[in-house]
Design an enzyme around this catalytic site. Structure first.
Site, PDB file in Angstrom:
ATOM      1  CD  GLU A   1      -3.159   0.826   2.161  1.00 20.96           C
ATOM      2  OE1 GLU A   1      -2.873   0.233   3.215  1.00 20.96           O
ATOM      3  OE2 GLU A   1      -4.239   1.418   2.008  1.00 20.96           O
TER       4      GLU A   1
ATOM      5  CG  HIS B   1       5.514 -30.075   1.087  1.00 24.11           C
ATOM      6  ND1 HIS B   1       5.940 -31.381   0.993  1.00 24.11           N
ATOM      7  CD2 HIS B   1       6.242 -29.518   2.082  1.00 24.11           C
ATOM      8  CE1 HIS B   1       6.862 -31.607   1.915  1.00 24.11           C
ATOM      9  NE2 HIS B   1       7.064 -30.488   2.589  1.00 24.11           N
TER      10      HIS B   1
ATOM     11  CE  LYS C   1     -11.137   2.971   2.823  1.00 22.78           C
ATOM     12  NZ  LYS C   1     -10.817   3.635   4.068  1.00 22.78           N
TER      13      LYS C   1
END
Ligand code: PA5
Length: 462
Positions: A291, A312, A428
Site C-alpha cells: 500500500e 510442498h 471505497k
C-alpha cells in the site's frame, strides 16, 4: 533483532544480482532520507496532514493513557463472552497479527472472552455463522475505523449493534468501544451521540502505520496482552532504526536491498516464515509494503509463504520458476517451547534416527527454513532474514517499528510519497458508486450502464 543479508548479494546464478559496491553507492542517499524522516521533512502529507506520527506517538503515550486503554478494554472483556473486533485493512491487520503471534491461530481456545474479527469480509454465510455463535451470549464490539465511513466495517457494526441491543437493551452502549477520528466521520458521531467509550486515531497516522495507536492497543489489551511491553519494544527499536548511519540500521539496509532488487527487475517478494504463529504478521506486512509502494508503477508484489507447508506447493516455483523474485524470511530465535519427536519400538516410519541424532522438533523446523533459503539462493533467488529473539509483545513492537521505518525509506527510494493510498480510496468510492450511496447518483448510473454493456458482450456459457 538482526537482519542477515549475505544471501541478497552476488547471487550465484541468473536472477537478481546485487553487489556490495551497489549497496555502498546508495548509502549517502539513504542517510539523507533517514535524516529527513527523523526531522519530519519531505513529501509526507496525506490530504494536507504530515503522516509521520507513528515515529513519535509511542513516546508520547503517558502511563495514564495506557491505563485507560487497559482498563476500558479489559472491562469490556470482563462483561462479554464474545467480542467482535470490527475493522478492515489498517484497522484490522495489526491487532490480528499481534493476537495470533502471541496466542496462535487457535487463540479462542485460550481466551475466556472469545474474539471474532468481522468487517473485513462481506460474506453472508460468515456473518450468519458469527451471529449464530453470539446469539445467546453477552457480545461486545470494538469497532475501528479512522474515516468512520468505510462500507465493510460499517455494515458489520450494524449487525453487531443490533445483536448487542437485542440482548442488553439500554445498557448496549457499555458493550461497545469505538476507535476513530477525534472529530469527524459517522463513527465519531455515533460514539458521541450514544455515549460509547472511545479512543482517537491521530490525524497524522495512516491505517497501515496505526498498530501502535488504540487501533492495535485496544484489541490487544482486550485479549489480555501486555500493551506496555509492546510499546516499550516499539520505542526501544528507535536506537537502531532511527540511526542515520544506514550501515548499522537494519531498516535502512532492508529498504535499500528491496529497492535495488526492484530496480534490477524483481517483481515478487515472498515473505516467509517457519513460525505458525507469525502468519498473520506477514499479512500485516503484506498491507504495509504494497500500500505504501504500489504507486506510479512502482513496488513489489508481496506473497506470503509459511514453511514447510508451502514448500510442498509454491516451493516448486520458488526453486525453478521465473527468476524475478526475492525472499524475506522472519525467524524466531527462541521458540517458547521445544518438543522431542517420540521414539517408537517398531520404527516402521524410520524416524527414530531424529532422536538418536539428538535432534528436536525445533531443529527440524530450523532446517525447513535454513535449507530452502540456501537452496533458493543457489538457484538464483536472493534472500535475507530478519531474526527476532522471541515472540513477545516487546519484540513484536520492535519488529513493527523496523518495518514501518523501512517502508517509509523504501517509498522515498522509489521516488514517491509512501503515506497516501489513492488506489484504496478508489475502491471505497467505487463501492459507494456501485451500491448507489446518496451523493453518488451520477457514478451509480454510469456503473449500471457499463454493467449492462459488459454483460451484453463477451459472455459465454449457459
Ligand atoms: O491503510 C489504509 O489506509 C487502509 O487500509 C485503511 O486502514 C482501511 O481502508 C480502513 O479504513 P478506515 O479505518 O477509515 O475504515
Amino acid at each position: 533483532m538482526q537482519l542477515n543479508y549475505a544471501n541478497m548479494l552476488n547471487t550465484p546464478q541468473t536472477g537478481i544480482q546485487i553487489t556490495e559496491a551497489e549497496v555502498q553507492a546508495q548509502l549517502p542517499g539513504v542517510k539523507a532520507i533517514i535524516e529527513a524522516l527523523n526531522k519530519g521533512e519531505g513529501d509526507n502529507q496525506d490530504r494536507g496532514v504530515p503522516m509521520l506520527g507513528w515515529q513519535t506517538y509511542a513516546r508520547e503515550l503517558t502511563a495514564a493513557d495506557i491505563q485507560r486503554i487497559q482498563e476500558t478494554a479489559q472491562g469490556l472483556a470482563a462483561r462479554c463472552d464474545i467480542i467482535f473486533i470490527i475493522g478492515i485493512g489498517g484497522s484490522y491487520l495489526g491487532p490480528k497479527a499481534v493476537i495470533e503471534a502471541l496466542y496462535g491461530k487457535n487463540y479462542n481456545d485460550l481466551l475466556k472472552t472469545k474474539i471474532y474479527f468481522l468487517g473485513c469480509d462481506t460474506d453472508p454465510e460468515f456473518y450468519a455463522h458469527c451471529l449464530q455463535i453470539a446469539a445467546d451470549k453477552n457480545a461486545g464490539a470494538i469497532v475501528i475505523s479512522k474515516s468512520g465511513t468505510t462500507t465493510e466495517p460499517a455494515i458489520a457494526f450494524r449487525f453487531a449493534k443490533q445483536l448487542i441491543a437485542k440482548k442488553q437493551g439500554p445498557l448496549a452502549k457499555d458493550y461497545i468501544i469505538a476507535v476513530t477520528d477525534a472529530r469527524k466521520g459517522a463513527l465519531r458521531q455515533a460514539a458521541d451521540a450514544e455515549g460509547y467509550a472511545s479512543f482517537v486515531i491521530p490525524d497524522n497516522i495512516g491505517g497501515r502505520f496505526s498498530v501502535i495507536t488504540p487501533v492495535g492497543l485496544v484489541p490487544i489489551a482486550a485479549a489480555g496482552l501486555d500493551i506496555a511491553e509492546y510499546i516499550r519494544g516499539y520505542v526501544d527499536a528507535r536506537a537502531d532504526i532511527d540511526s542515520p548511519d544506514p550501515e548499522y540500521n537494519p531498516a535502512a539496509i532492508y529498504a535499500l536491498l528491496r529497492f535495488l532488487a526492484w530496480q534490477k527487475g524483481a517483481a515478487v517478494e515472498y515473505q516467509v516464515t517457519n513460525s505458525a504463529f507469525f502468519e498473520s504478521s506477514i499479512a500485516w506486512t503484506m498491507q504495509l509494503e504494497p500500500e505504501s509502494e504500489g504507486h506510479q508503477g512502482h513496488g513489489l508484489h508481496v506473497v506470503p509463504a509459511v514453511f514447510p507447508r508451502d514448500l510442498h506447493s509454491i516451493g516448486q516455483l520458488i526453486q525453478q520458476g521465473p527468476r524475478n523474485l526475492i525472499e524475506i524470511a522472519t525467524k524466531i530465535l527462541k521458540p517458547r517451547v521445544d518438543l522431542e519427536v517420540p521414539e517408537f519400538a517398531d520404527n516402521t516410519d524410520e524416524l527414530n534416527y531424529i532422536r538418536q541424532n539428538k535432534l528436536t522438533l525445533r531443529d527440524i523446523n530450523g532446517m525447513t527454513i535454513d535449507g530452502p533459503l540456501a537452496a533458493h539462493y543457489a538457484a538464483g533467488v536472493p534472500n535475507m532474514t530478519i531474526e527476532l529473539e522471541a515472540l513477545t509483545p516487546f519484540y513484536l513492537g520492535k519488529y513493527h517499528y523496523m518495518l514501518m521505518k523501512a517502508t517509509a525509506i523504501q517509498g522515498y527510494l522509489l521516488g514517491h510519497n509512501p503515506f497516501i493510498q489513492p488506489g484504496v480510496q478508489f475502491w471505497k468510492d467505487r463501492l459507494f458508486a456501485m451500491a448507489g450511496k446518496p451523493g453518488y447518483e451520477k457514478q451509480h448510473q454510469e456503473y449500471l450502464a457499463a454493467r449492462q454493456k459488459a454483460s451484453a458482450q463477451h459472455s459465454v456459457g449457459g
